[in-house]
Design a protein around this motif. Structure first.
Motif, short mmCIF file in Angstrom:
data_model
loop_
_atom_site.label_atom_id
_atom_site.label_comp_id
_atom_site.label_asym_id
_atom_site.label_seq_id
_atom_site.Cartn_x
_atom_site.Cartn_y
_atom_site.Cartn_z
N UNK A 1 23.20 -11.12 -52.52
CA UNK A 1 24.48 -11.30 -51.84
C UNK A 1 25.16 -12.56 -52.38
N UNK A 2 26.41 -12.46 -52.88
CA UNK A 2 27.06 -13.64 -53.49
C UNK A 2 27.12 -14.85 -52.57
N UNK A 3 27.35 -14.60 -51.27
CA UNK A 3 27.38 -15.73 -50.34
C UNK A 3 26.01 -16.40 -50.27
N UNK A 4 24.96 -15.59 -50.22
CA UNK A 4 23.61 -16.13 -50.06
C UNK A 4 23.16 -16.89 -51.30
N UNK A 5 23.27 -16.26 -52.48
CA UNK A 5 22.71 -16.93 -53.66
C UNK A 5 23.55 -18.14 -54.09
N UNK B 1 22.70 -20.94 -51.58
CA UNK B 1 21.35 -21.44 -51.85
C UNK B 1 21.28 -22.23 -53.15
N UNK B 2 22.02 -21.81 -54.16
CA UNK B 2 22.03 -22.56 -55.42
C UNK B 2 22.63 -23.95 -55.20
N UNK B 3 23.70 -24.02 -54.44
CA UNK B 3 24.28 -25.31 -54.10
C UNK B 3 23.25 -26.18 -53.38
N UNK B 4 22.55 -25.59 -52.41
CA UNK B 4 21.56 -26.33 -51.64
C UNK B 4 20.42 -26.83 -52.51
N UNK B 5 19.99 -26.02 -53.48
CA UNK B 5 18.87 -26.42 -54.33
C UNK B 5 19.26 -27.60 -55.22
N UNK B 6 20.51 -27.63 -55.68
CA UNK B 6 20.98 -28.76 -56.49
C UNK B 6 20.98 -30.05 -55.68
N UNK C 1 23.45 -12.77 -43.73
CA UNK C 1 22.30 -11.87 -43.68
C UNK C 1 22.32 -10.97 -42.46
N UNK C 2 22.80 -11.48 -41.33
CA UNK C 2 22.76 -10.70 -40.10
C UNK C 2 21.44 -10.85 -39.37
N UNK C 3 21.35 -10.37 -38.13
CA UNK C 3 20.18 -10.62 -37.27
C UNK C 3 18.89 -9.98 -37.76
N UNK C 4 18.94 -8.82 -38.44
CA UNK C 4 17.71 -8.13 -38.84
C UNK C 4 16.93 -8.89 -39.91
N UNK C 5 17.63 -9.68 -40.70
CA UNK C 5 16.97 -10.45 -41.77
C UNK C 5 17.06 -11.95 -41.49
N UNK C 6 17.10 -12.30 -40.20
CA UNK C 6 17.26 -13.70 -39.84
C UNK C 6 16.13 -14.57 -40.40
N UNK C 7 14.87 -14.11 -40.23
CA UNK C 7 13.74 -14.90 -40.71
C UNK C 7 13.75 -15.04 -42.22
N UNK C 8 14.00 -13.94 -42.92
CA UNK C 8 14.03 -13.99 -44.39
C UNK C 8 15.19 -14.84 -44.88
N UNK C 9 16.33 -14.76 -44.20
CA UNK C 9 17.49 -15.55 -44.61
C UNK C 9 17.21 -17.04 -44.44
N UNK D 1 25.73 -20.48 -43.05
CA UNK D 1 26.37 -19.52 -43.96
C UNK D 1 25.43 -18.39 -44.33
N UNK D 2 24.20 -18.74 -44.70
CA UNK D 2 23.24 -17.72 -45.12
C UNK D 2 22.81 -16.85 -43.95
#
Length: 504
Positions: A279-283, A286-291, A402-410, A397-398
């Motif tokens: 998902x463009x929003x997610x990656x 996350x890339x910003x966060x990793x930097x 992701x939505x509630x079903x993937x909350x833990x993975x997000x 944002x992430x």
């Protein structure tokens, strides 16, 4: 793309403000201590690195005490995310606390740097679940936009832990020995486990029906992360033998990544949900966060060595000098969380904060040999505030994307990309530091190792002119390392403008 609804469960979006506050404070004490221990560990160990180097030797690899912890953190975060969704986050939080306490005990008993590094892997595998599970538990109670109202409490945990870490680590290392910093984690873990049992109850019970764990995904992910970071360690030596080893490790990491992507596409319950991560929003978030994490943790890892080796401070004084950088991120997080609840805007605040941080990091880099210590610490405090403005925004944002079903993975995706970025950034800054010393001649590296290991006695054979030249060489090497951190932050600021989801 139309954003999905808030990532909290339906009850959290329909209760009154008073009930929402009650639910938050029912969960928060149970997870706050786990978050506190994990945040404390990132800075308390950094302040003790010079003492560990003098005790165990091998200063060239001392950064791996932090890097290997972060590698294990990275590998563990998606594991706890998936298992938390399936078996319940309260249960997995207790498992993470047990593993973390076991690792801390092994660290305190370590007799060599290799043993300490291995123990840090165990501790990191426990720590990988603490923050991601804690944040996911809070997200179950508080809807996305309203999390800004409670960000002050969440940020206060990280601010307090980060502020205490350098000072406490320096004082404990100087007066009680570096092993005491790991023994401190044992009562904290025990108290956090008691609170989790008594306060969480069945709030995060999860459903394991039909669930199968992606063991091959875990193995391939570990095989990718480990060799990739070890390749950075070998590449910094800038000589044919280590460079050849780095090339082989890079090939192994690349092959593992290719196999990992194949595995995750066909696994029924993938460790890394590629649909989510693609998902463009997610990656992009996350890339910003990793930097940011790479620049933040890497700078914290090497500043104590700079303060001790170049500025001649004691471990306790080094901890105090590191305090603004470690502590002020929480204030930036409070500000951006408050602005989120008022405006609903997400990425505007990281863009502003990271642009300021990158600029000031360049100022510190250029003035490294001339800035008064107080001014340098103050500038780093403002840099840290800019870093902190990105922390809650990425998480929200992430989770919303992701939505509630993937909350833990997000939530876990933020933690493992942040940990991967921190580990990569620390290894990269270390590679640049020692590479810059190597380029100035093997004598510079030898003297630097002797200085960190032995203190001022390591320079006893030098006359005043030679010592001045060497300190100039050290300043040049640290300047190159901090310039690399500034480049990472600048790229993160640019990435904040590329995230599609801008408002909740």
């Amino acid at each position: 793309m139309t954003p999905p609804p808030d990532s909290g469960p339906p009850p959290a979006t329909t209760v009154s403000p008073a009930e929402l506050r009650r639910l938050f404070f029912k969960v928060f004490p149970a997870v706050a201590l786990a978050m506190f221990g994990a945040a404390l560990d990132q800075t308390i160990v950094a302040a003790a690195l010079p003492a560990i180097a003098r005790s165990l030797g091998d200063v060239e690899r001392i950064s791996w005490i932090i890097v290997l912890y972060l590698v294990a953190n990275t590998v563990a975060a998606p594991v706890y995310g998936r298992l938390g969704d399936a078996f319940g986050r309260q249960r997995m939080l207790l498992v993470a606390l047990a593993v973390y306490a076991t690792g801390a005990t092994l660290c305190a008993l370590a007799g060599s740097l290799s043993t300490l590094a291995a123990a840090r892997v165990v501790q990191g595998f426990g720590g990988g679940g603490l923050i991601s599970l804690s944040v996911a538990l809070i997200a179950e109670v508080v809807p996305a936009r309203e999390r800004g109202r409670f960000q002050a409490y969440i940020a206060a945990v990280f601010t307090t832990a980060s502020a205490l870490g350098p000072v406490l680590g320096g004082v404990l290392a100087e007066y009680f020995g570096w092993r005491s910093i790991f023994l401190l984690q044992l009562p904290l873990s025990a108290l956090a486990a008691w609170l989790a049992v008594t306060r969480l109850g069945d709030a995060a019970r999860g459903s394991s029906r039909g669930f199968s764990f992606d063991w091959w995904g875990l193995v391939l992910f570990a095989v990718f992360v480990g060799p990739a970071l070890l390749a950075l360690d070998q590449a910094r030596r800038l000589s044919p033998g280590p460079l050849a080893v780095a090339a082989v490790l890079a090939v192994v990491a690349g092959l593992a990544l290719w196999l990992l992507l194949r595995q995750e596409r066909r696994a029924p319950h993938p460790l890394l949900p590629l649909g989510l991560l693609g998902n463009p929003t997610v990656w992009r978030a996350n890339l910003m966060s990793s930097c940011v994490a790479g620049a933040f943790v890497g700078t914290i890892a090497f500043l104590p060595i700079y303060f001790v080796a170049v500025r001649g401070l004691s471990p306790a004084e080094s901890g105090l000098a590191l305090l603004p950088l470690a502590a002020c991120a929480g204030f930036g997080a409070i500000f951006s969380g408050t602005m989120l609840s008022r405006t609903g805007l997400l990425m505007r605040w990281p863009g502003i904060g990271l642009s300021i941080s990158a600029t000031l990091l360049l100022v510190v880099t250029l003035g490294l040999g001339h800035l008064p210590l107080v001014l340098m610490a103050g500038l780093l405090g403002v840099v840290s505030m800019g870093f902190g403005m990105s922390f809650p925004m990425v998480q929200v944002t992430v989770q919303v994307a992701a939505g509630p079903k993937l909350l833990g993975s997000a939530t876990a995706s933020v933690q493992f990309t942040r940990s991967l970025g921190a580990a990569t950034g620390t290894a990269l800054l270390g590679a640049v530091l020692f590479g810059a010393l190597t380029l100035q001649g093997p004598e510079a590296t030898r003297l630097f190792v002797a200085l960190v290991n032995q203190g001022p006695a390591g320079l006893a054979g030098l006359d005043a002119a030679a010592e001045a030249v060497f300190r100039g060489q050290m300043t040049t090497a640290f300047r190159a390392s901090f310039a690399t951190a500034a480049a990472l932050v600048l790229f993160g600021a640019w990435m904040s403008t590329r995230v599609p989801l801008r408002r909740v």
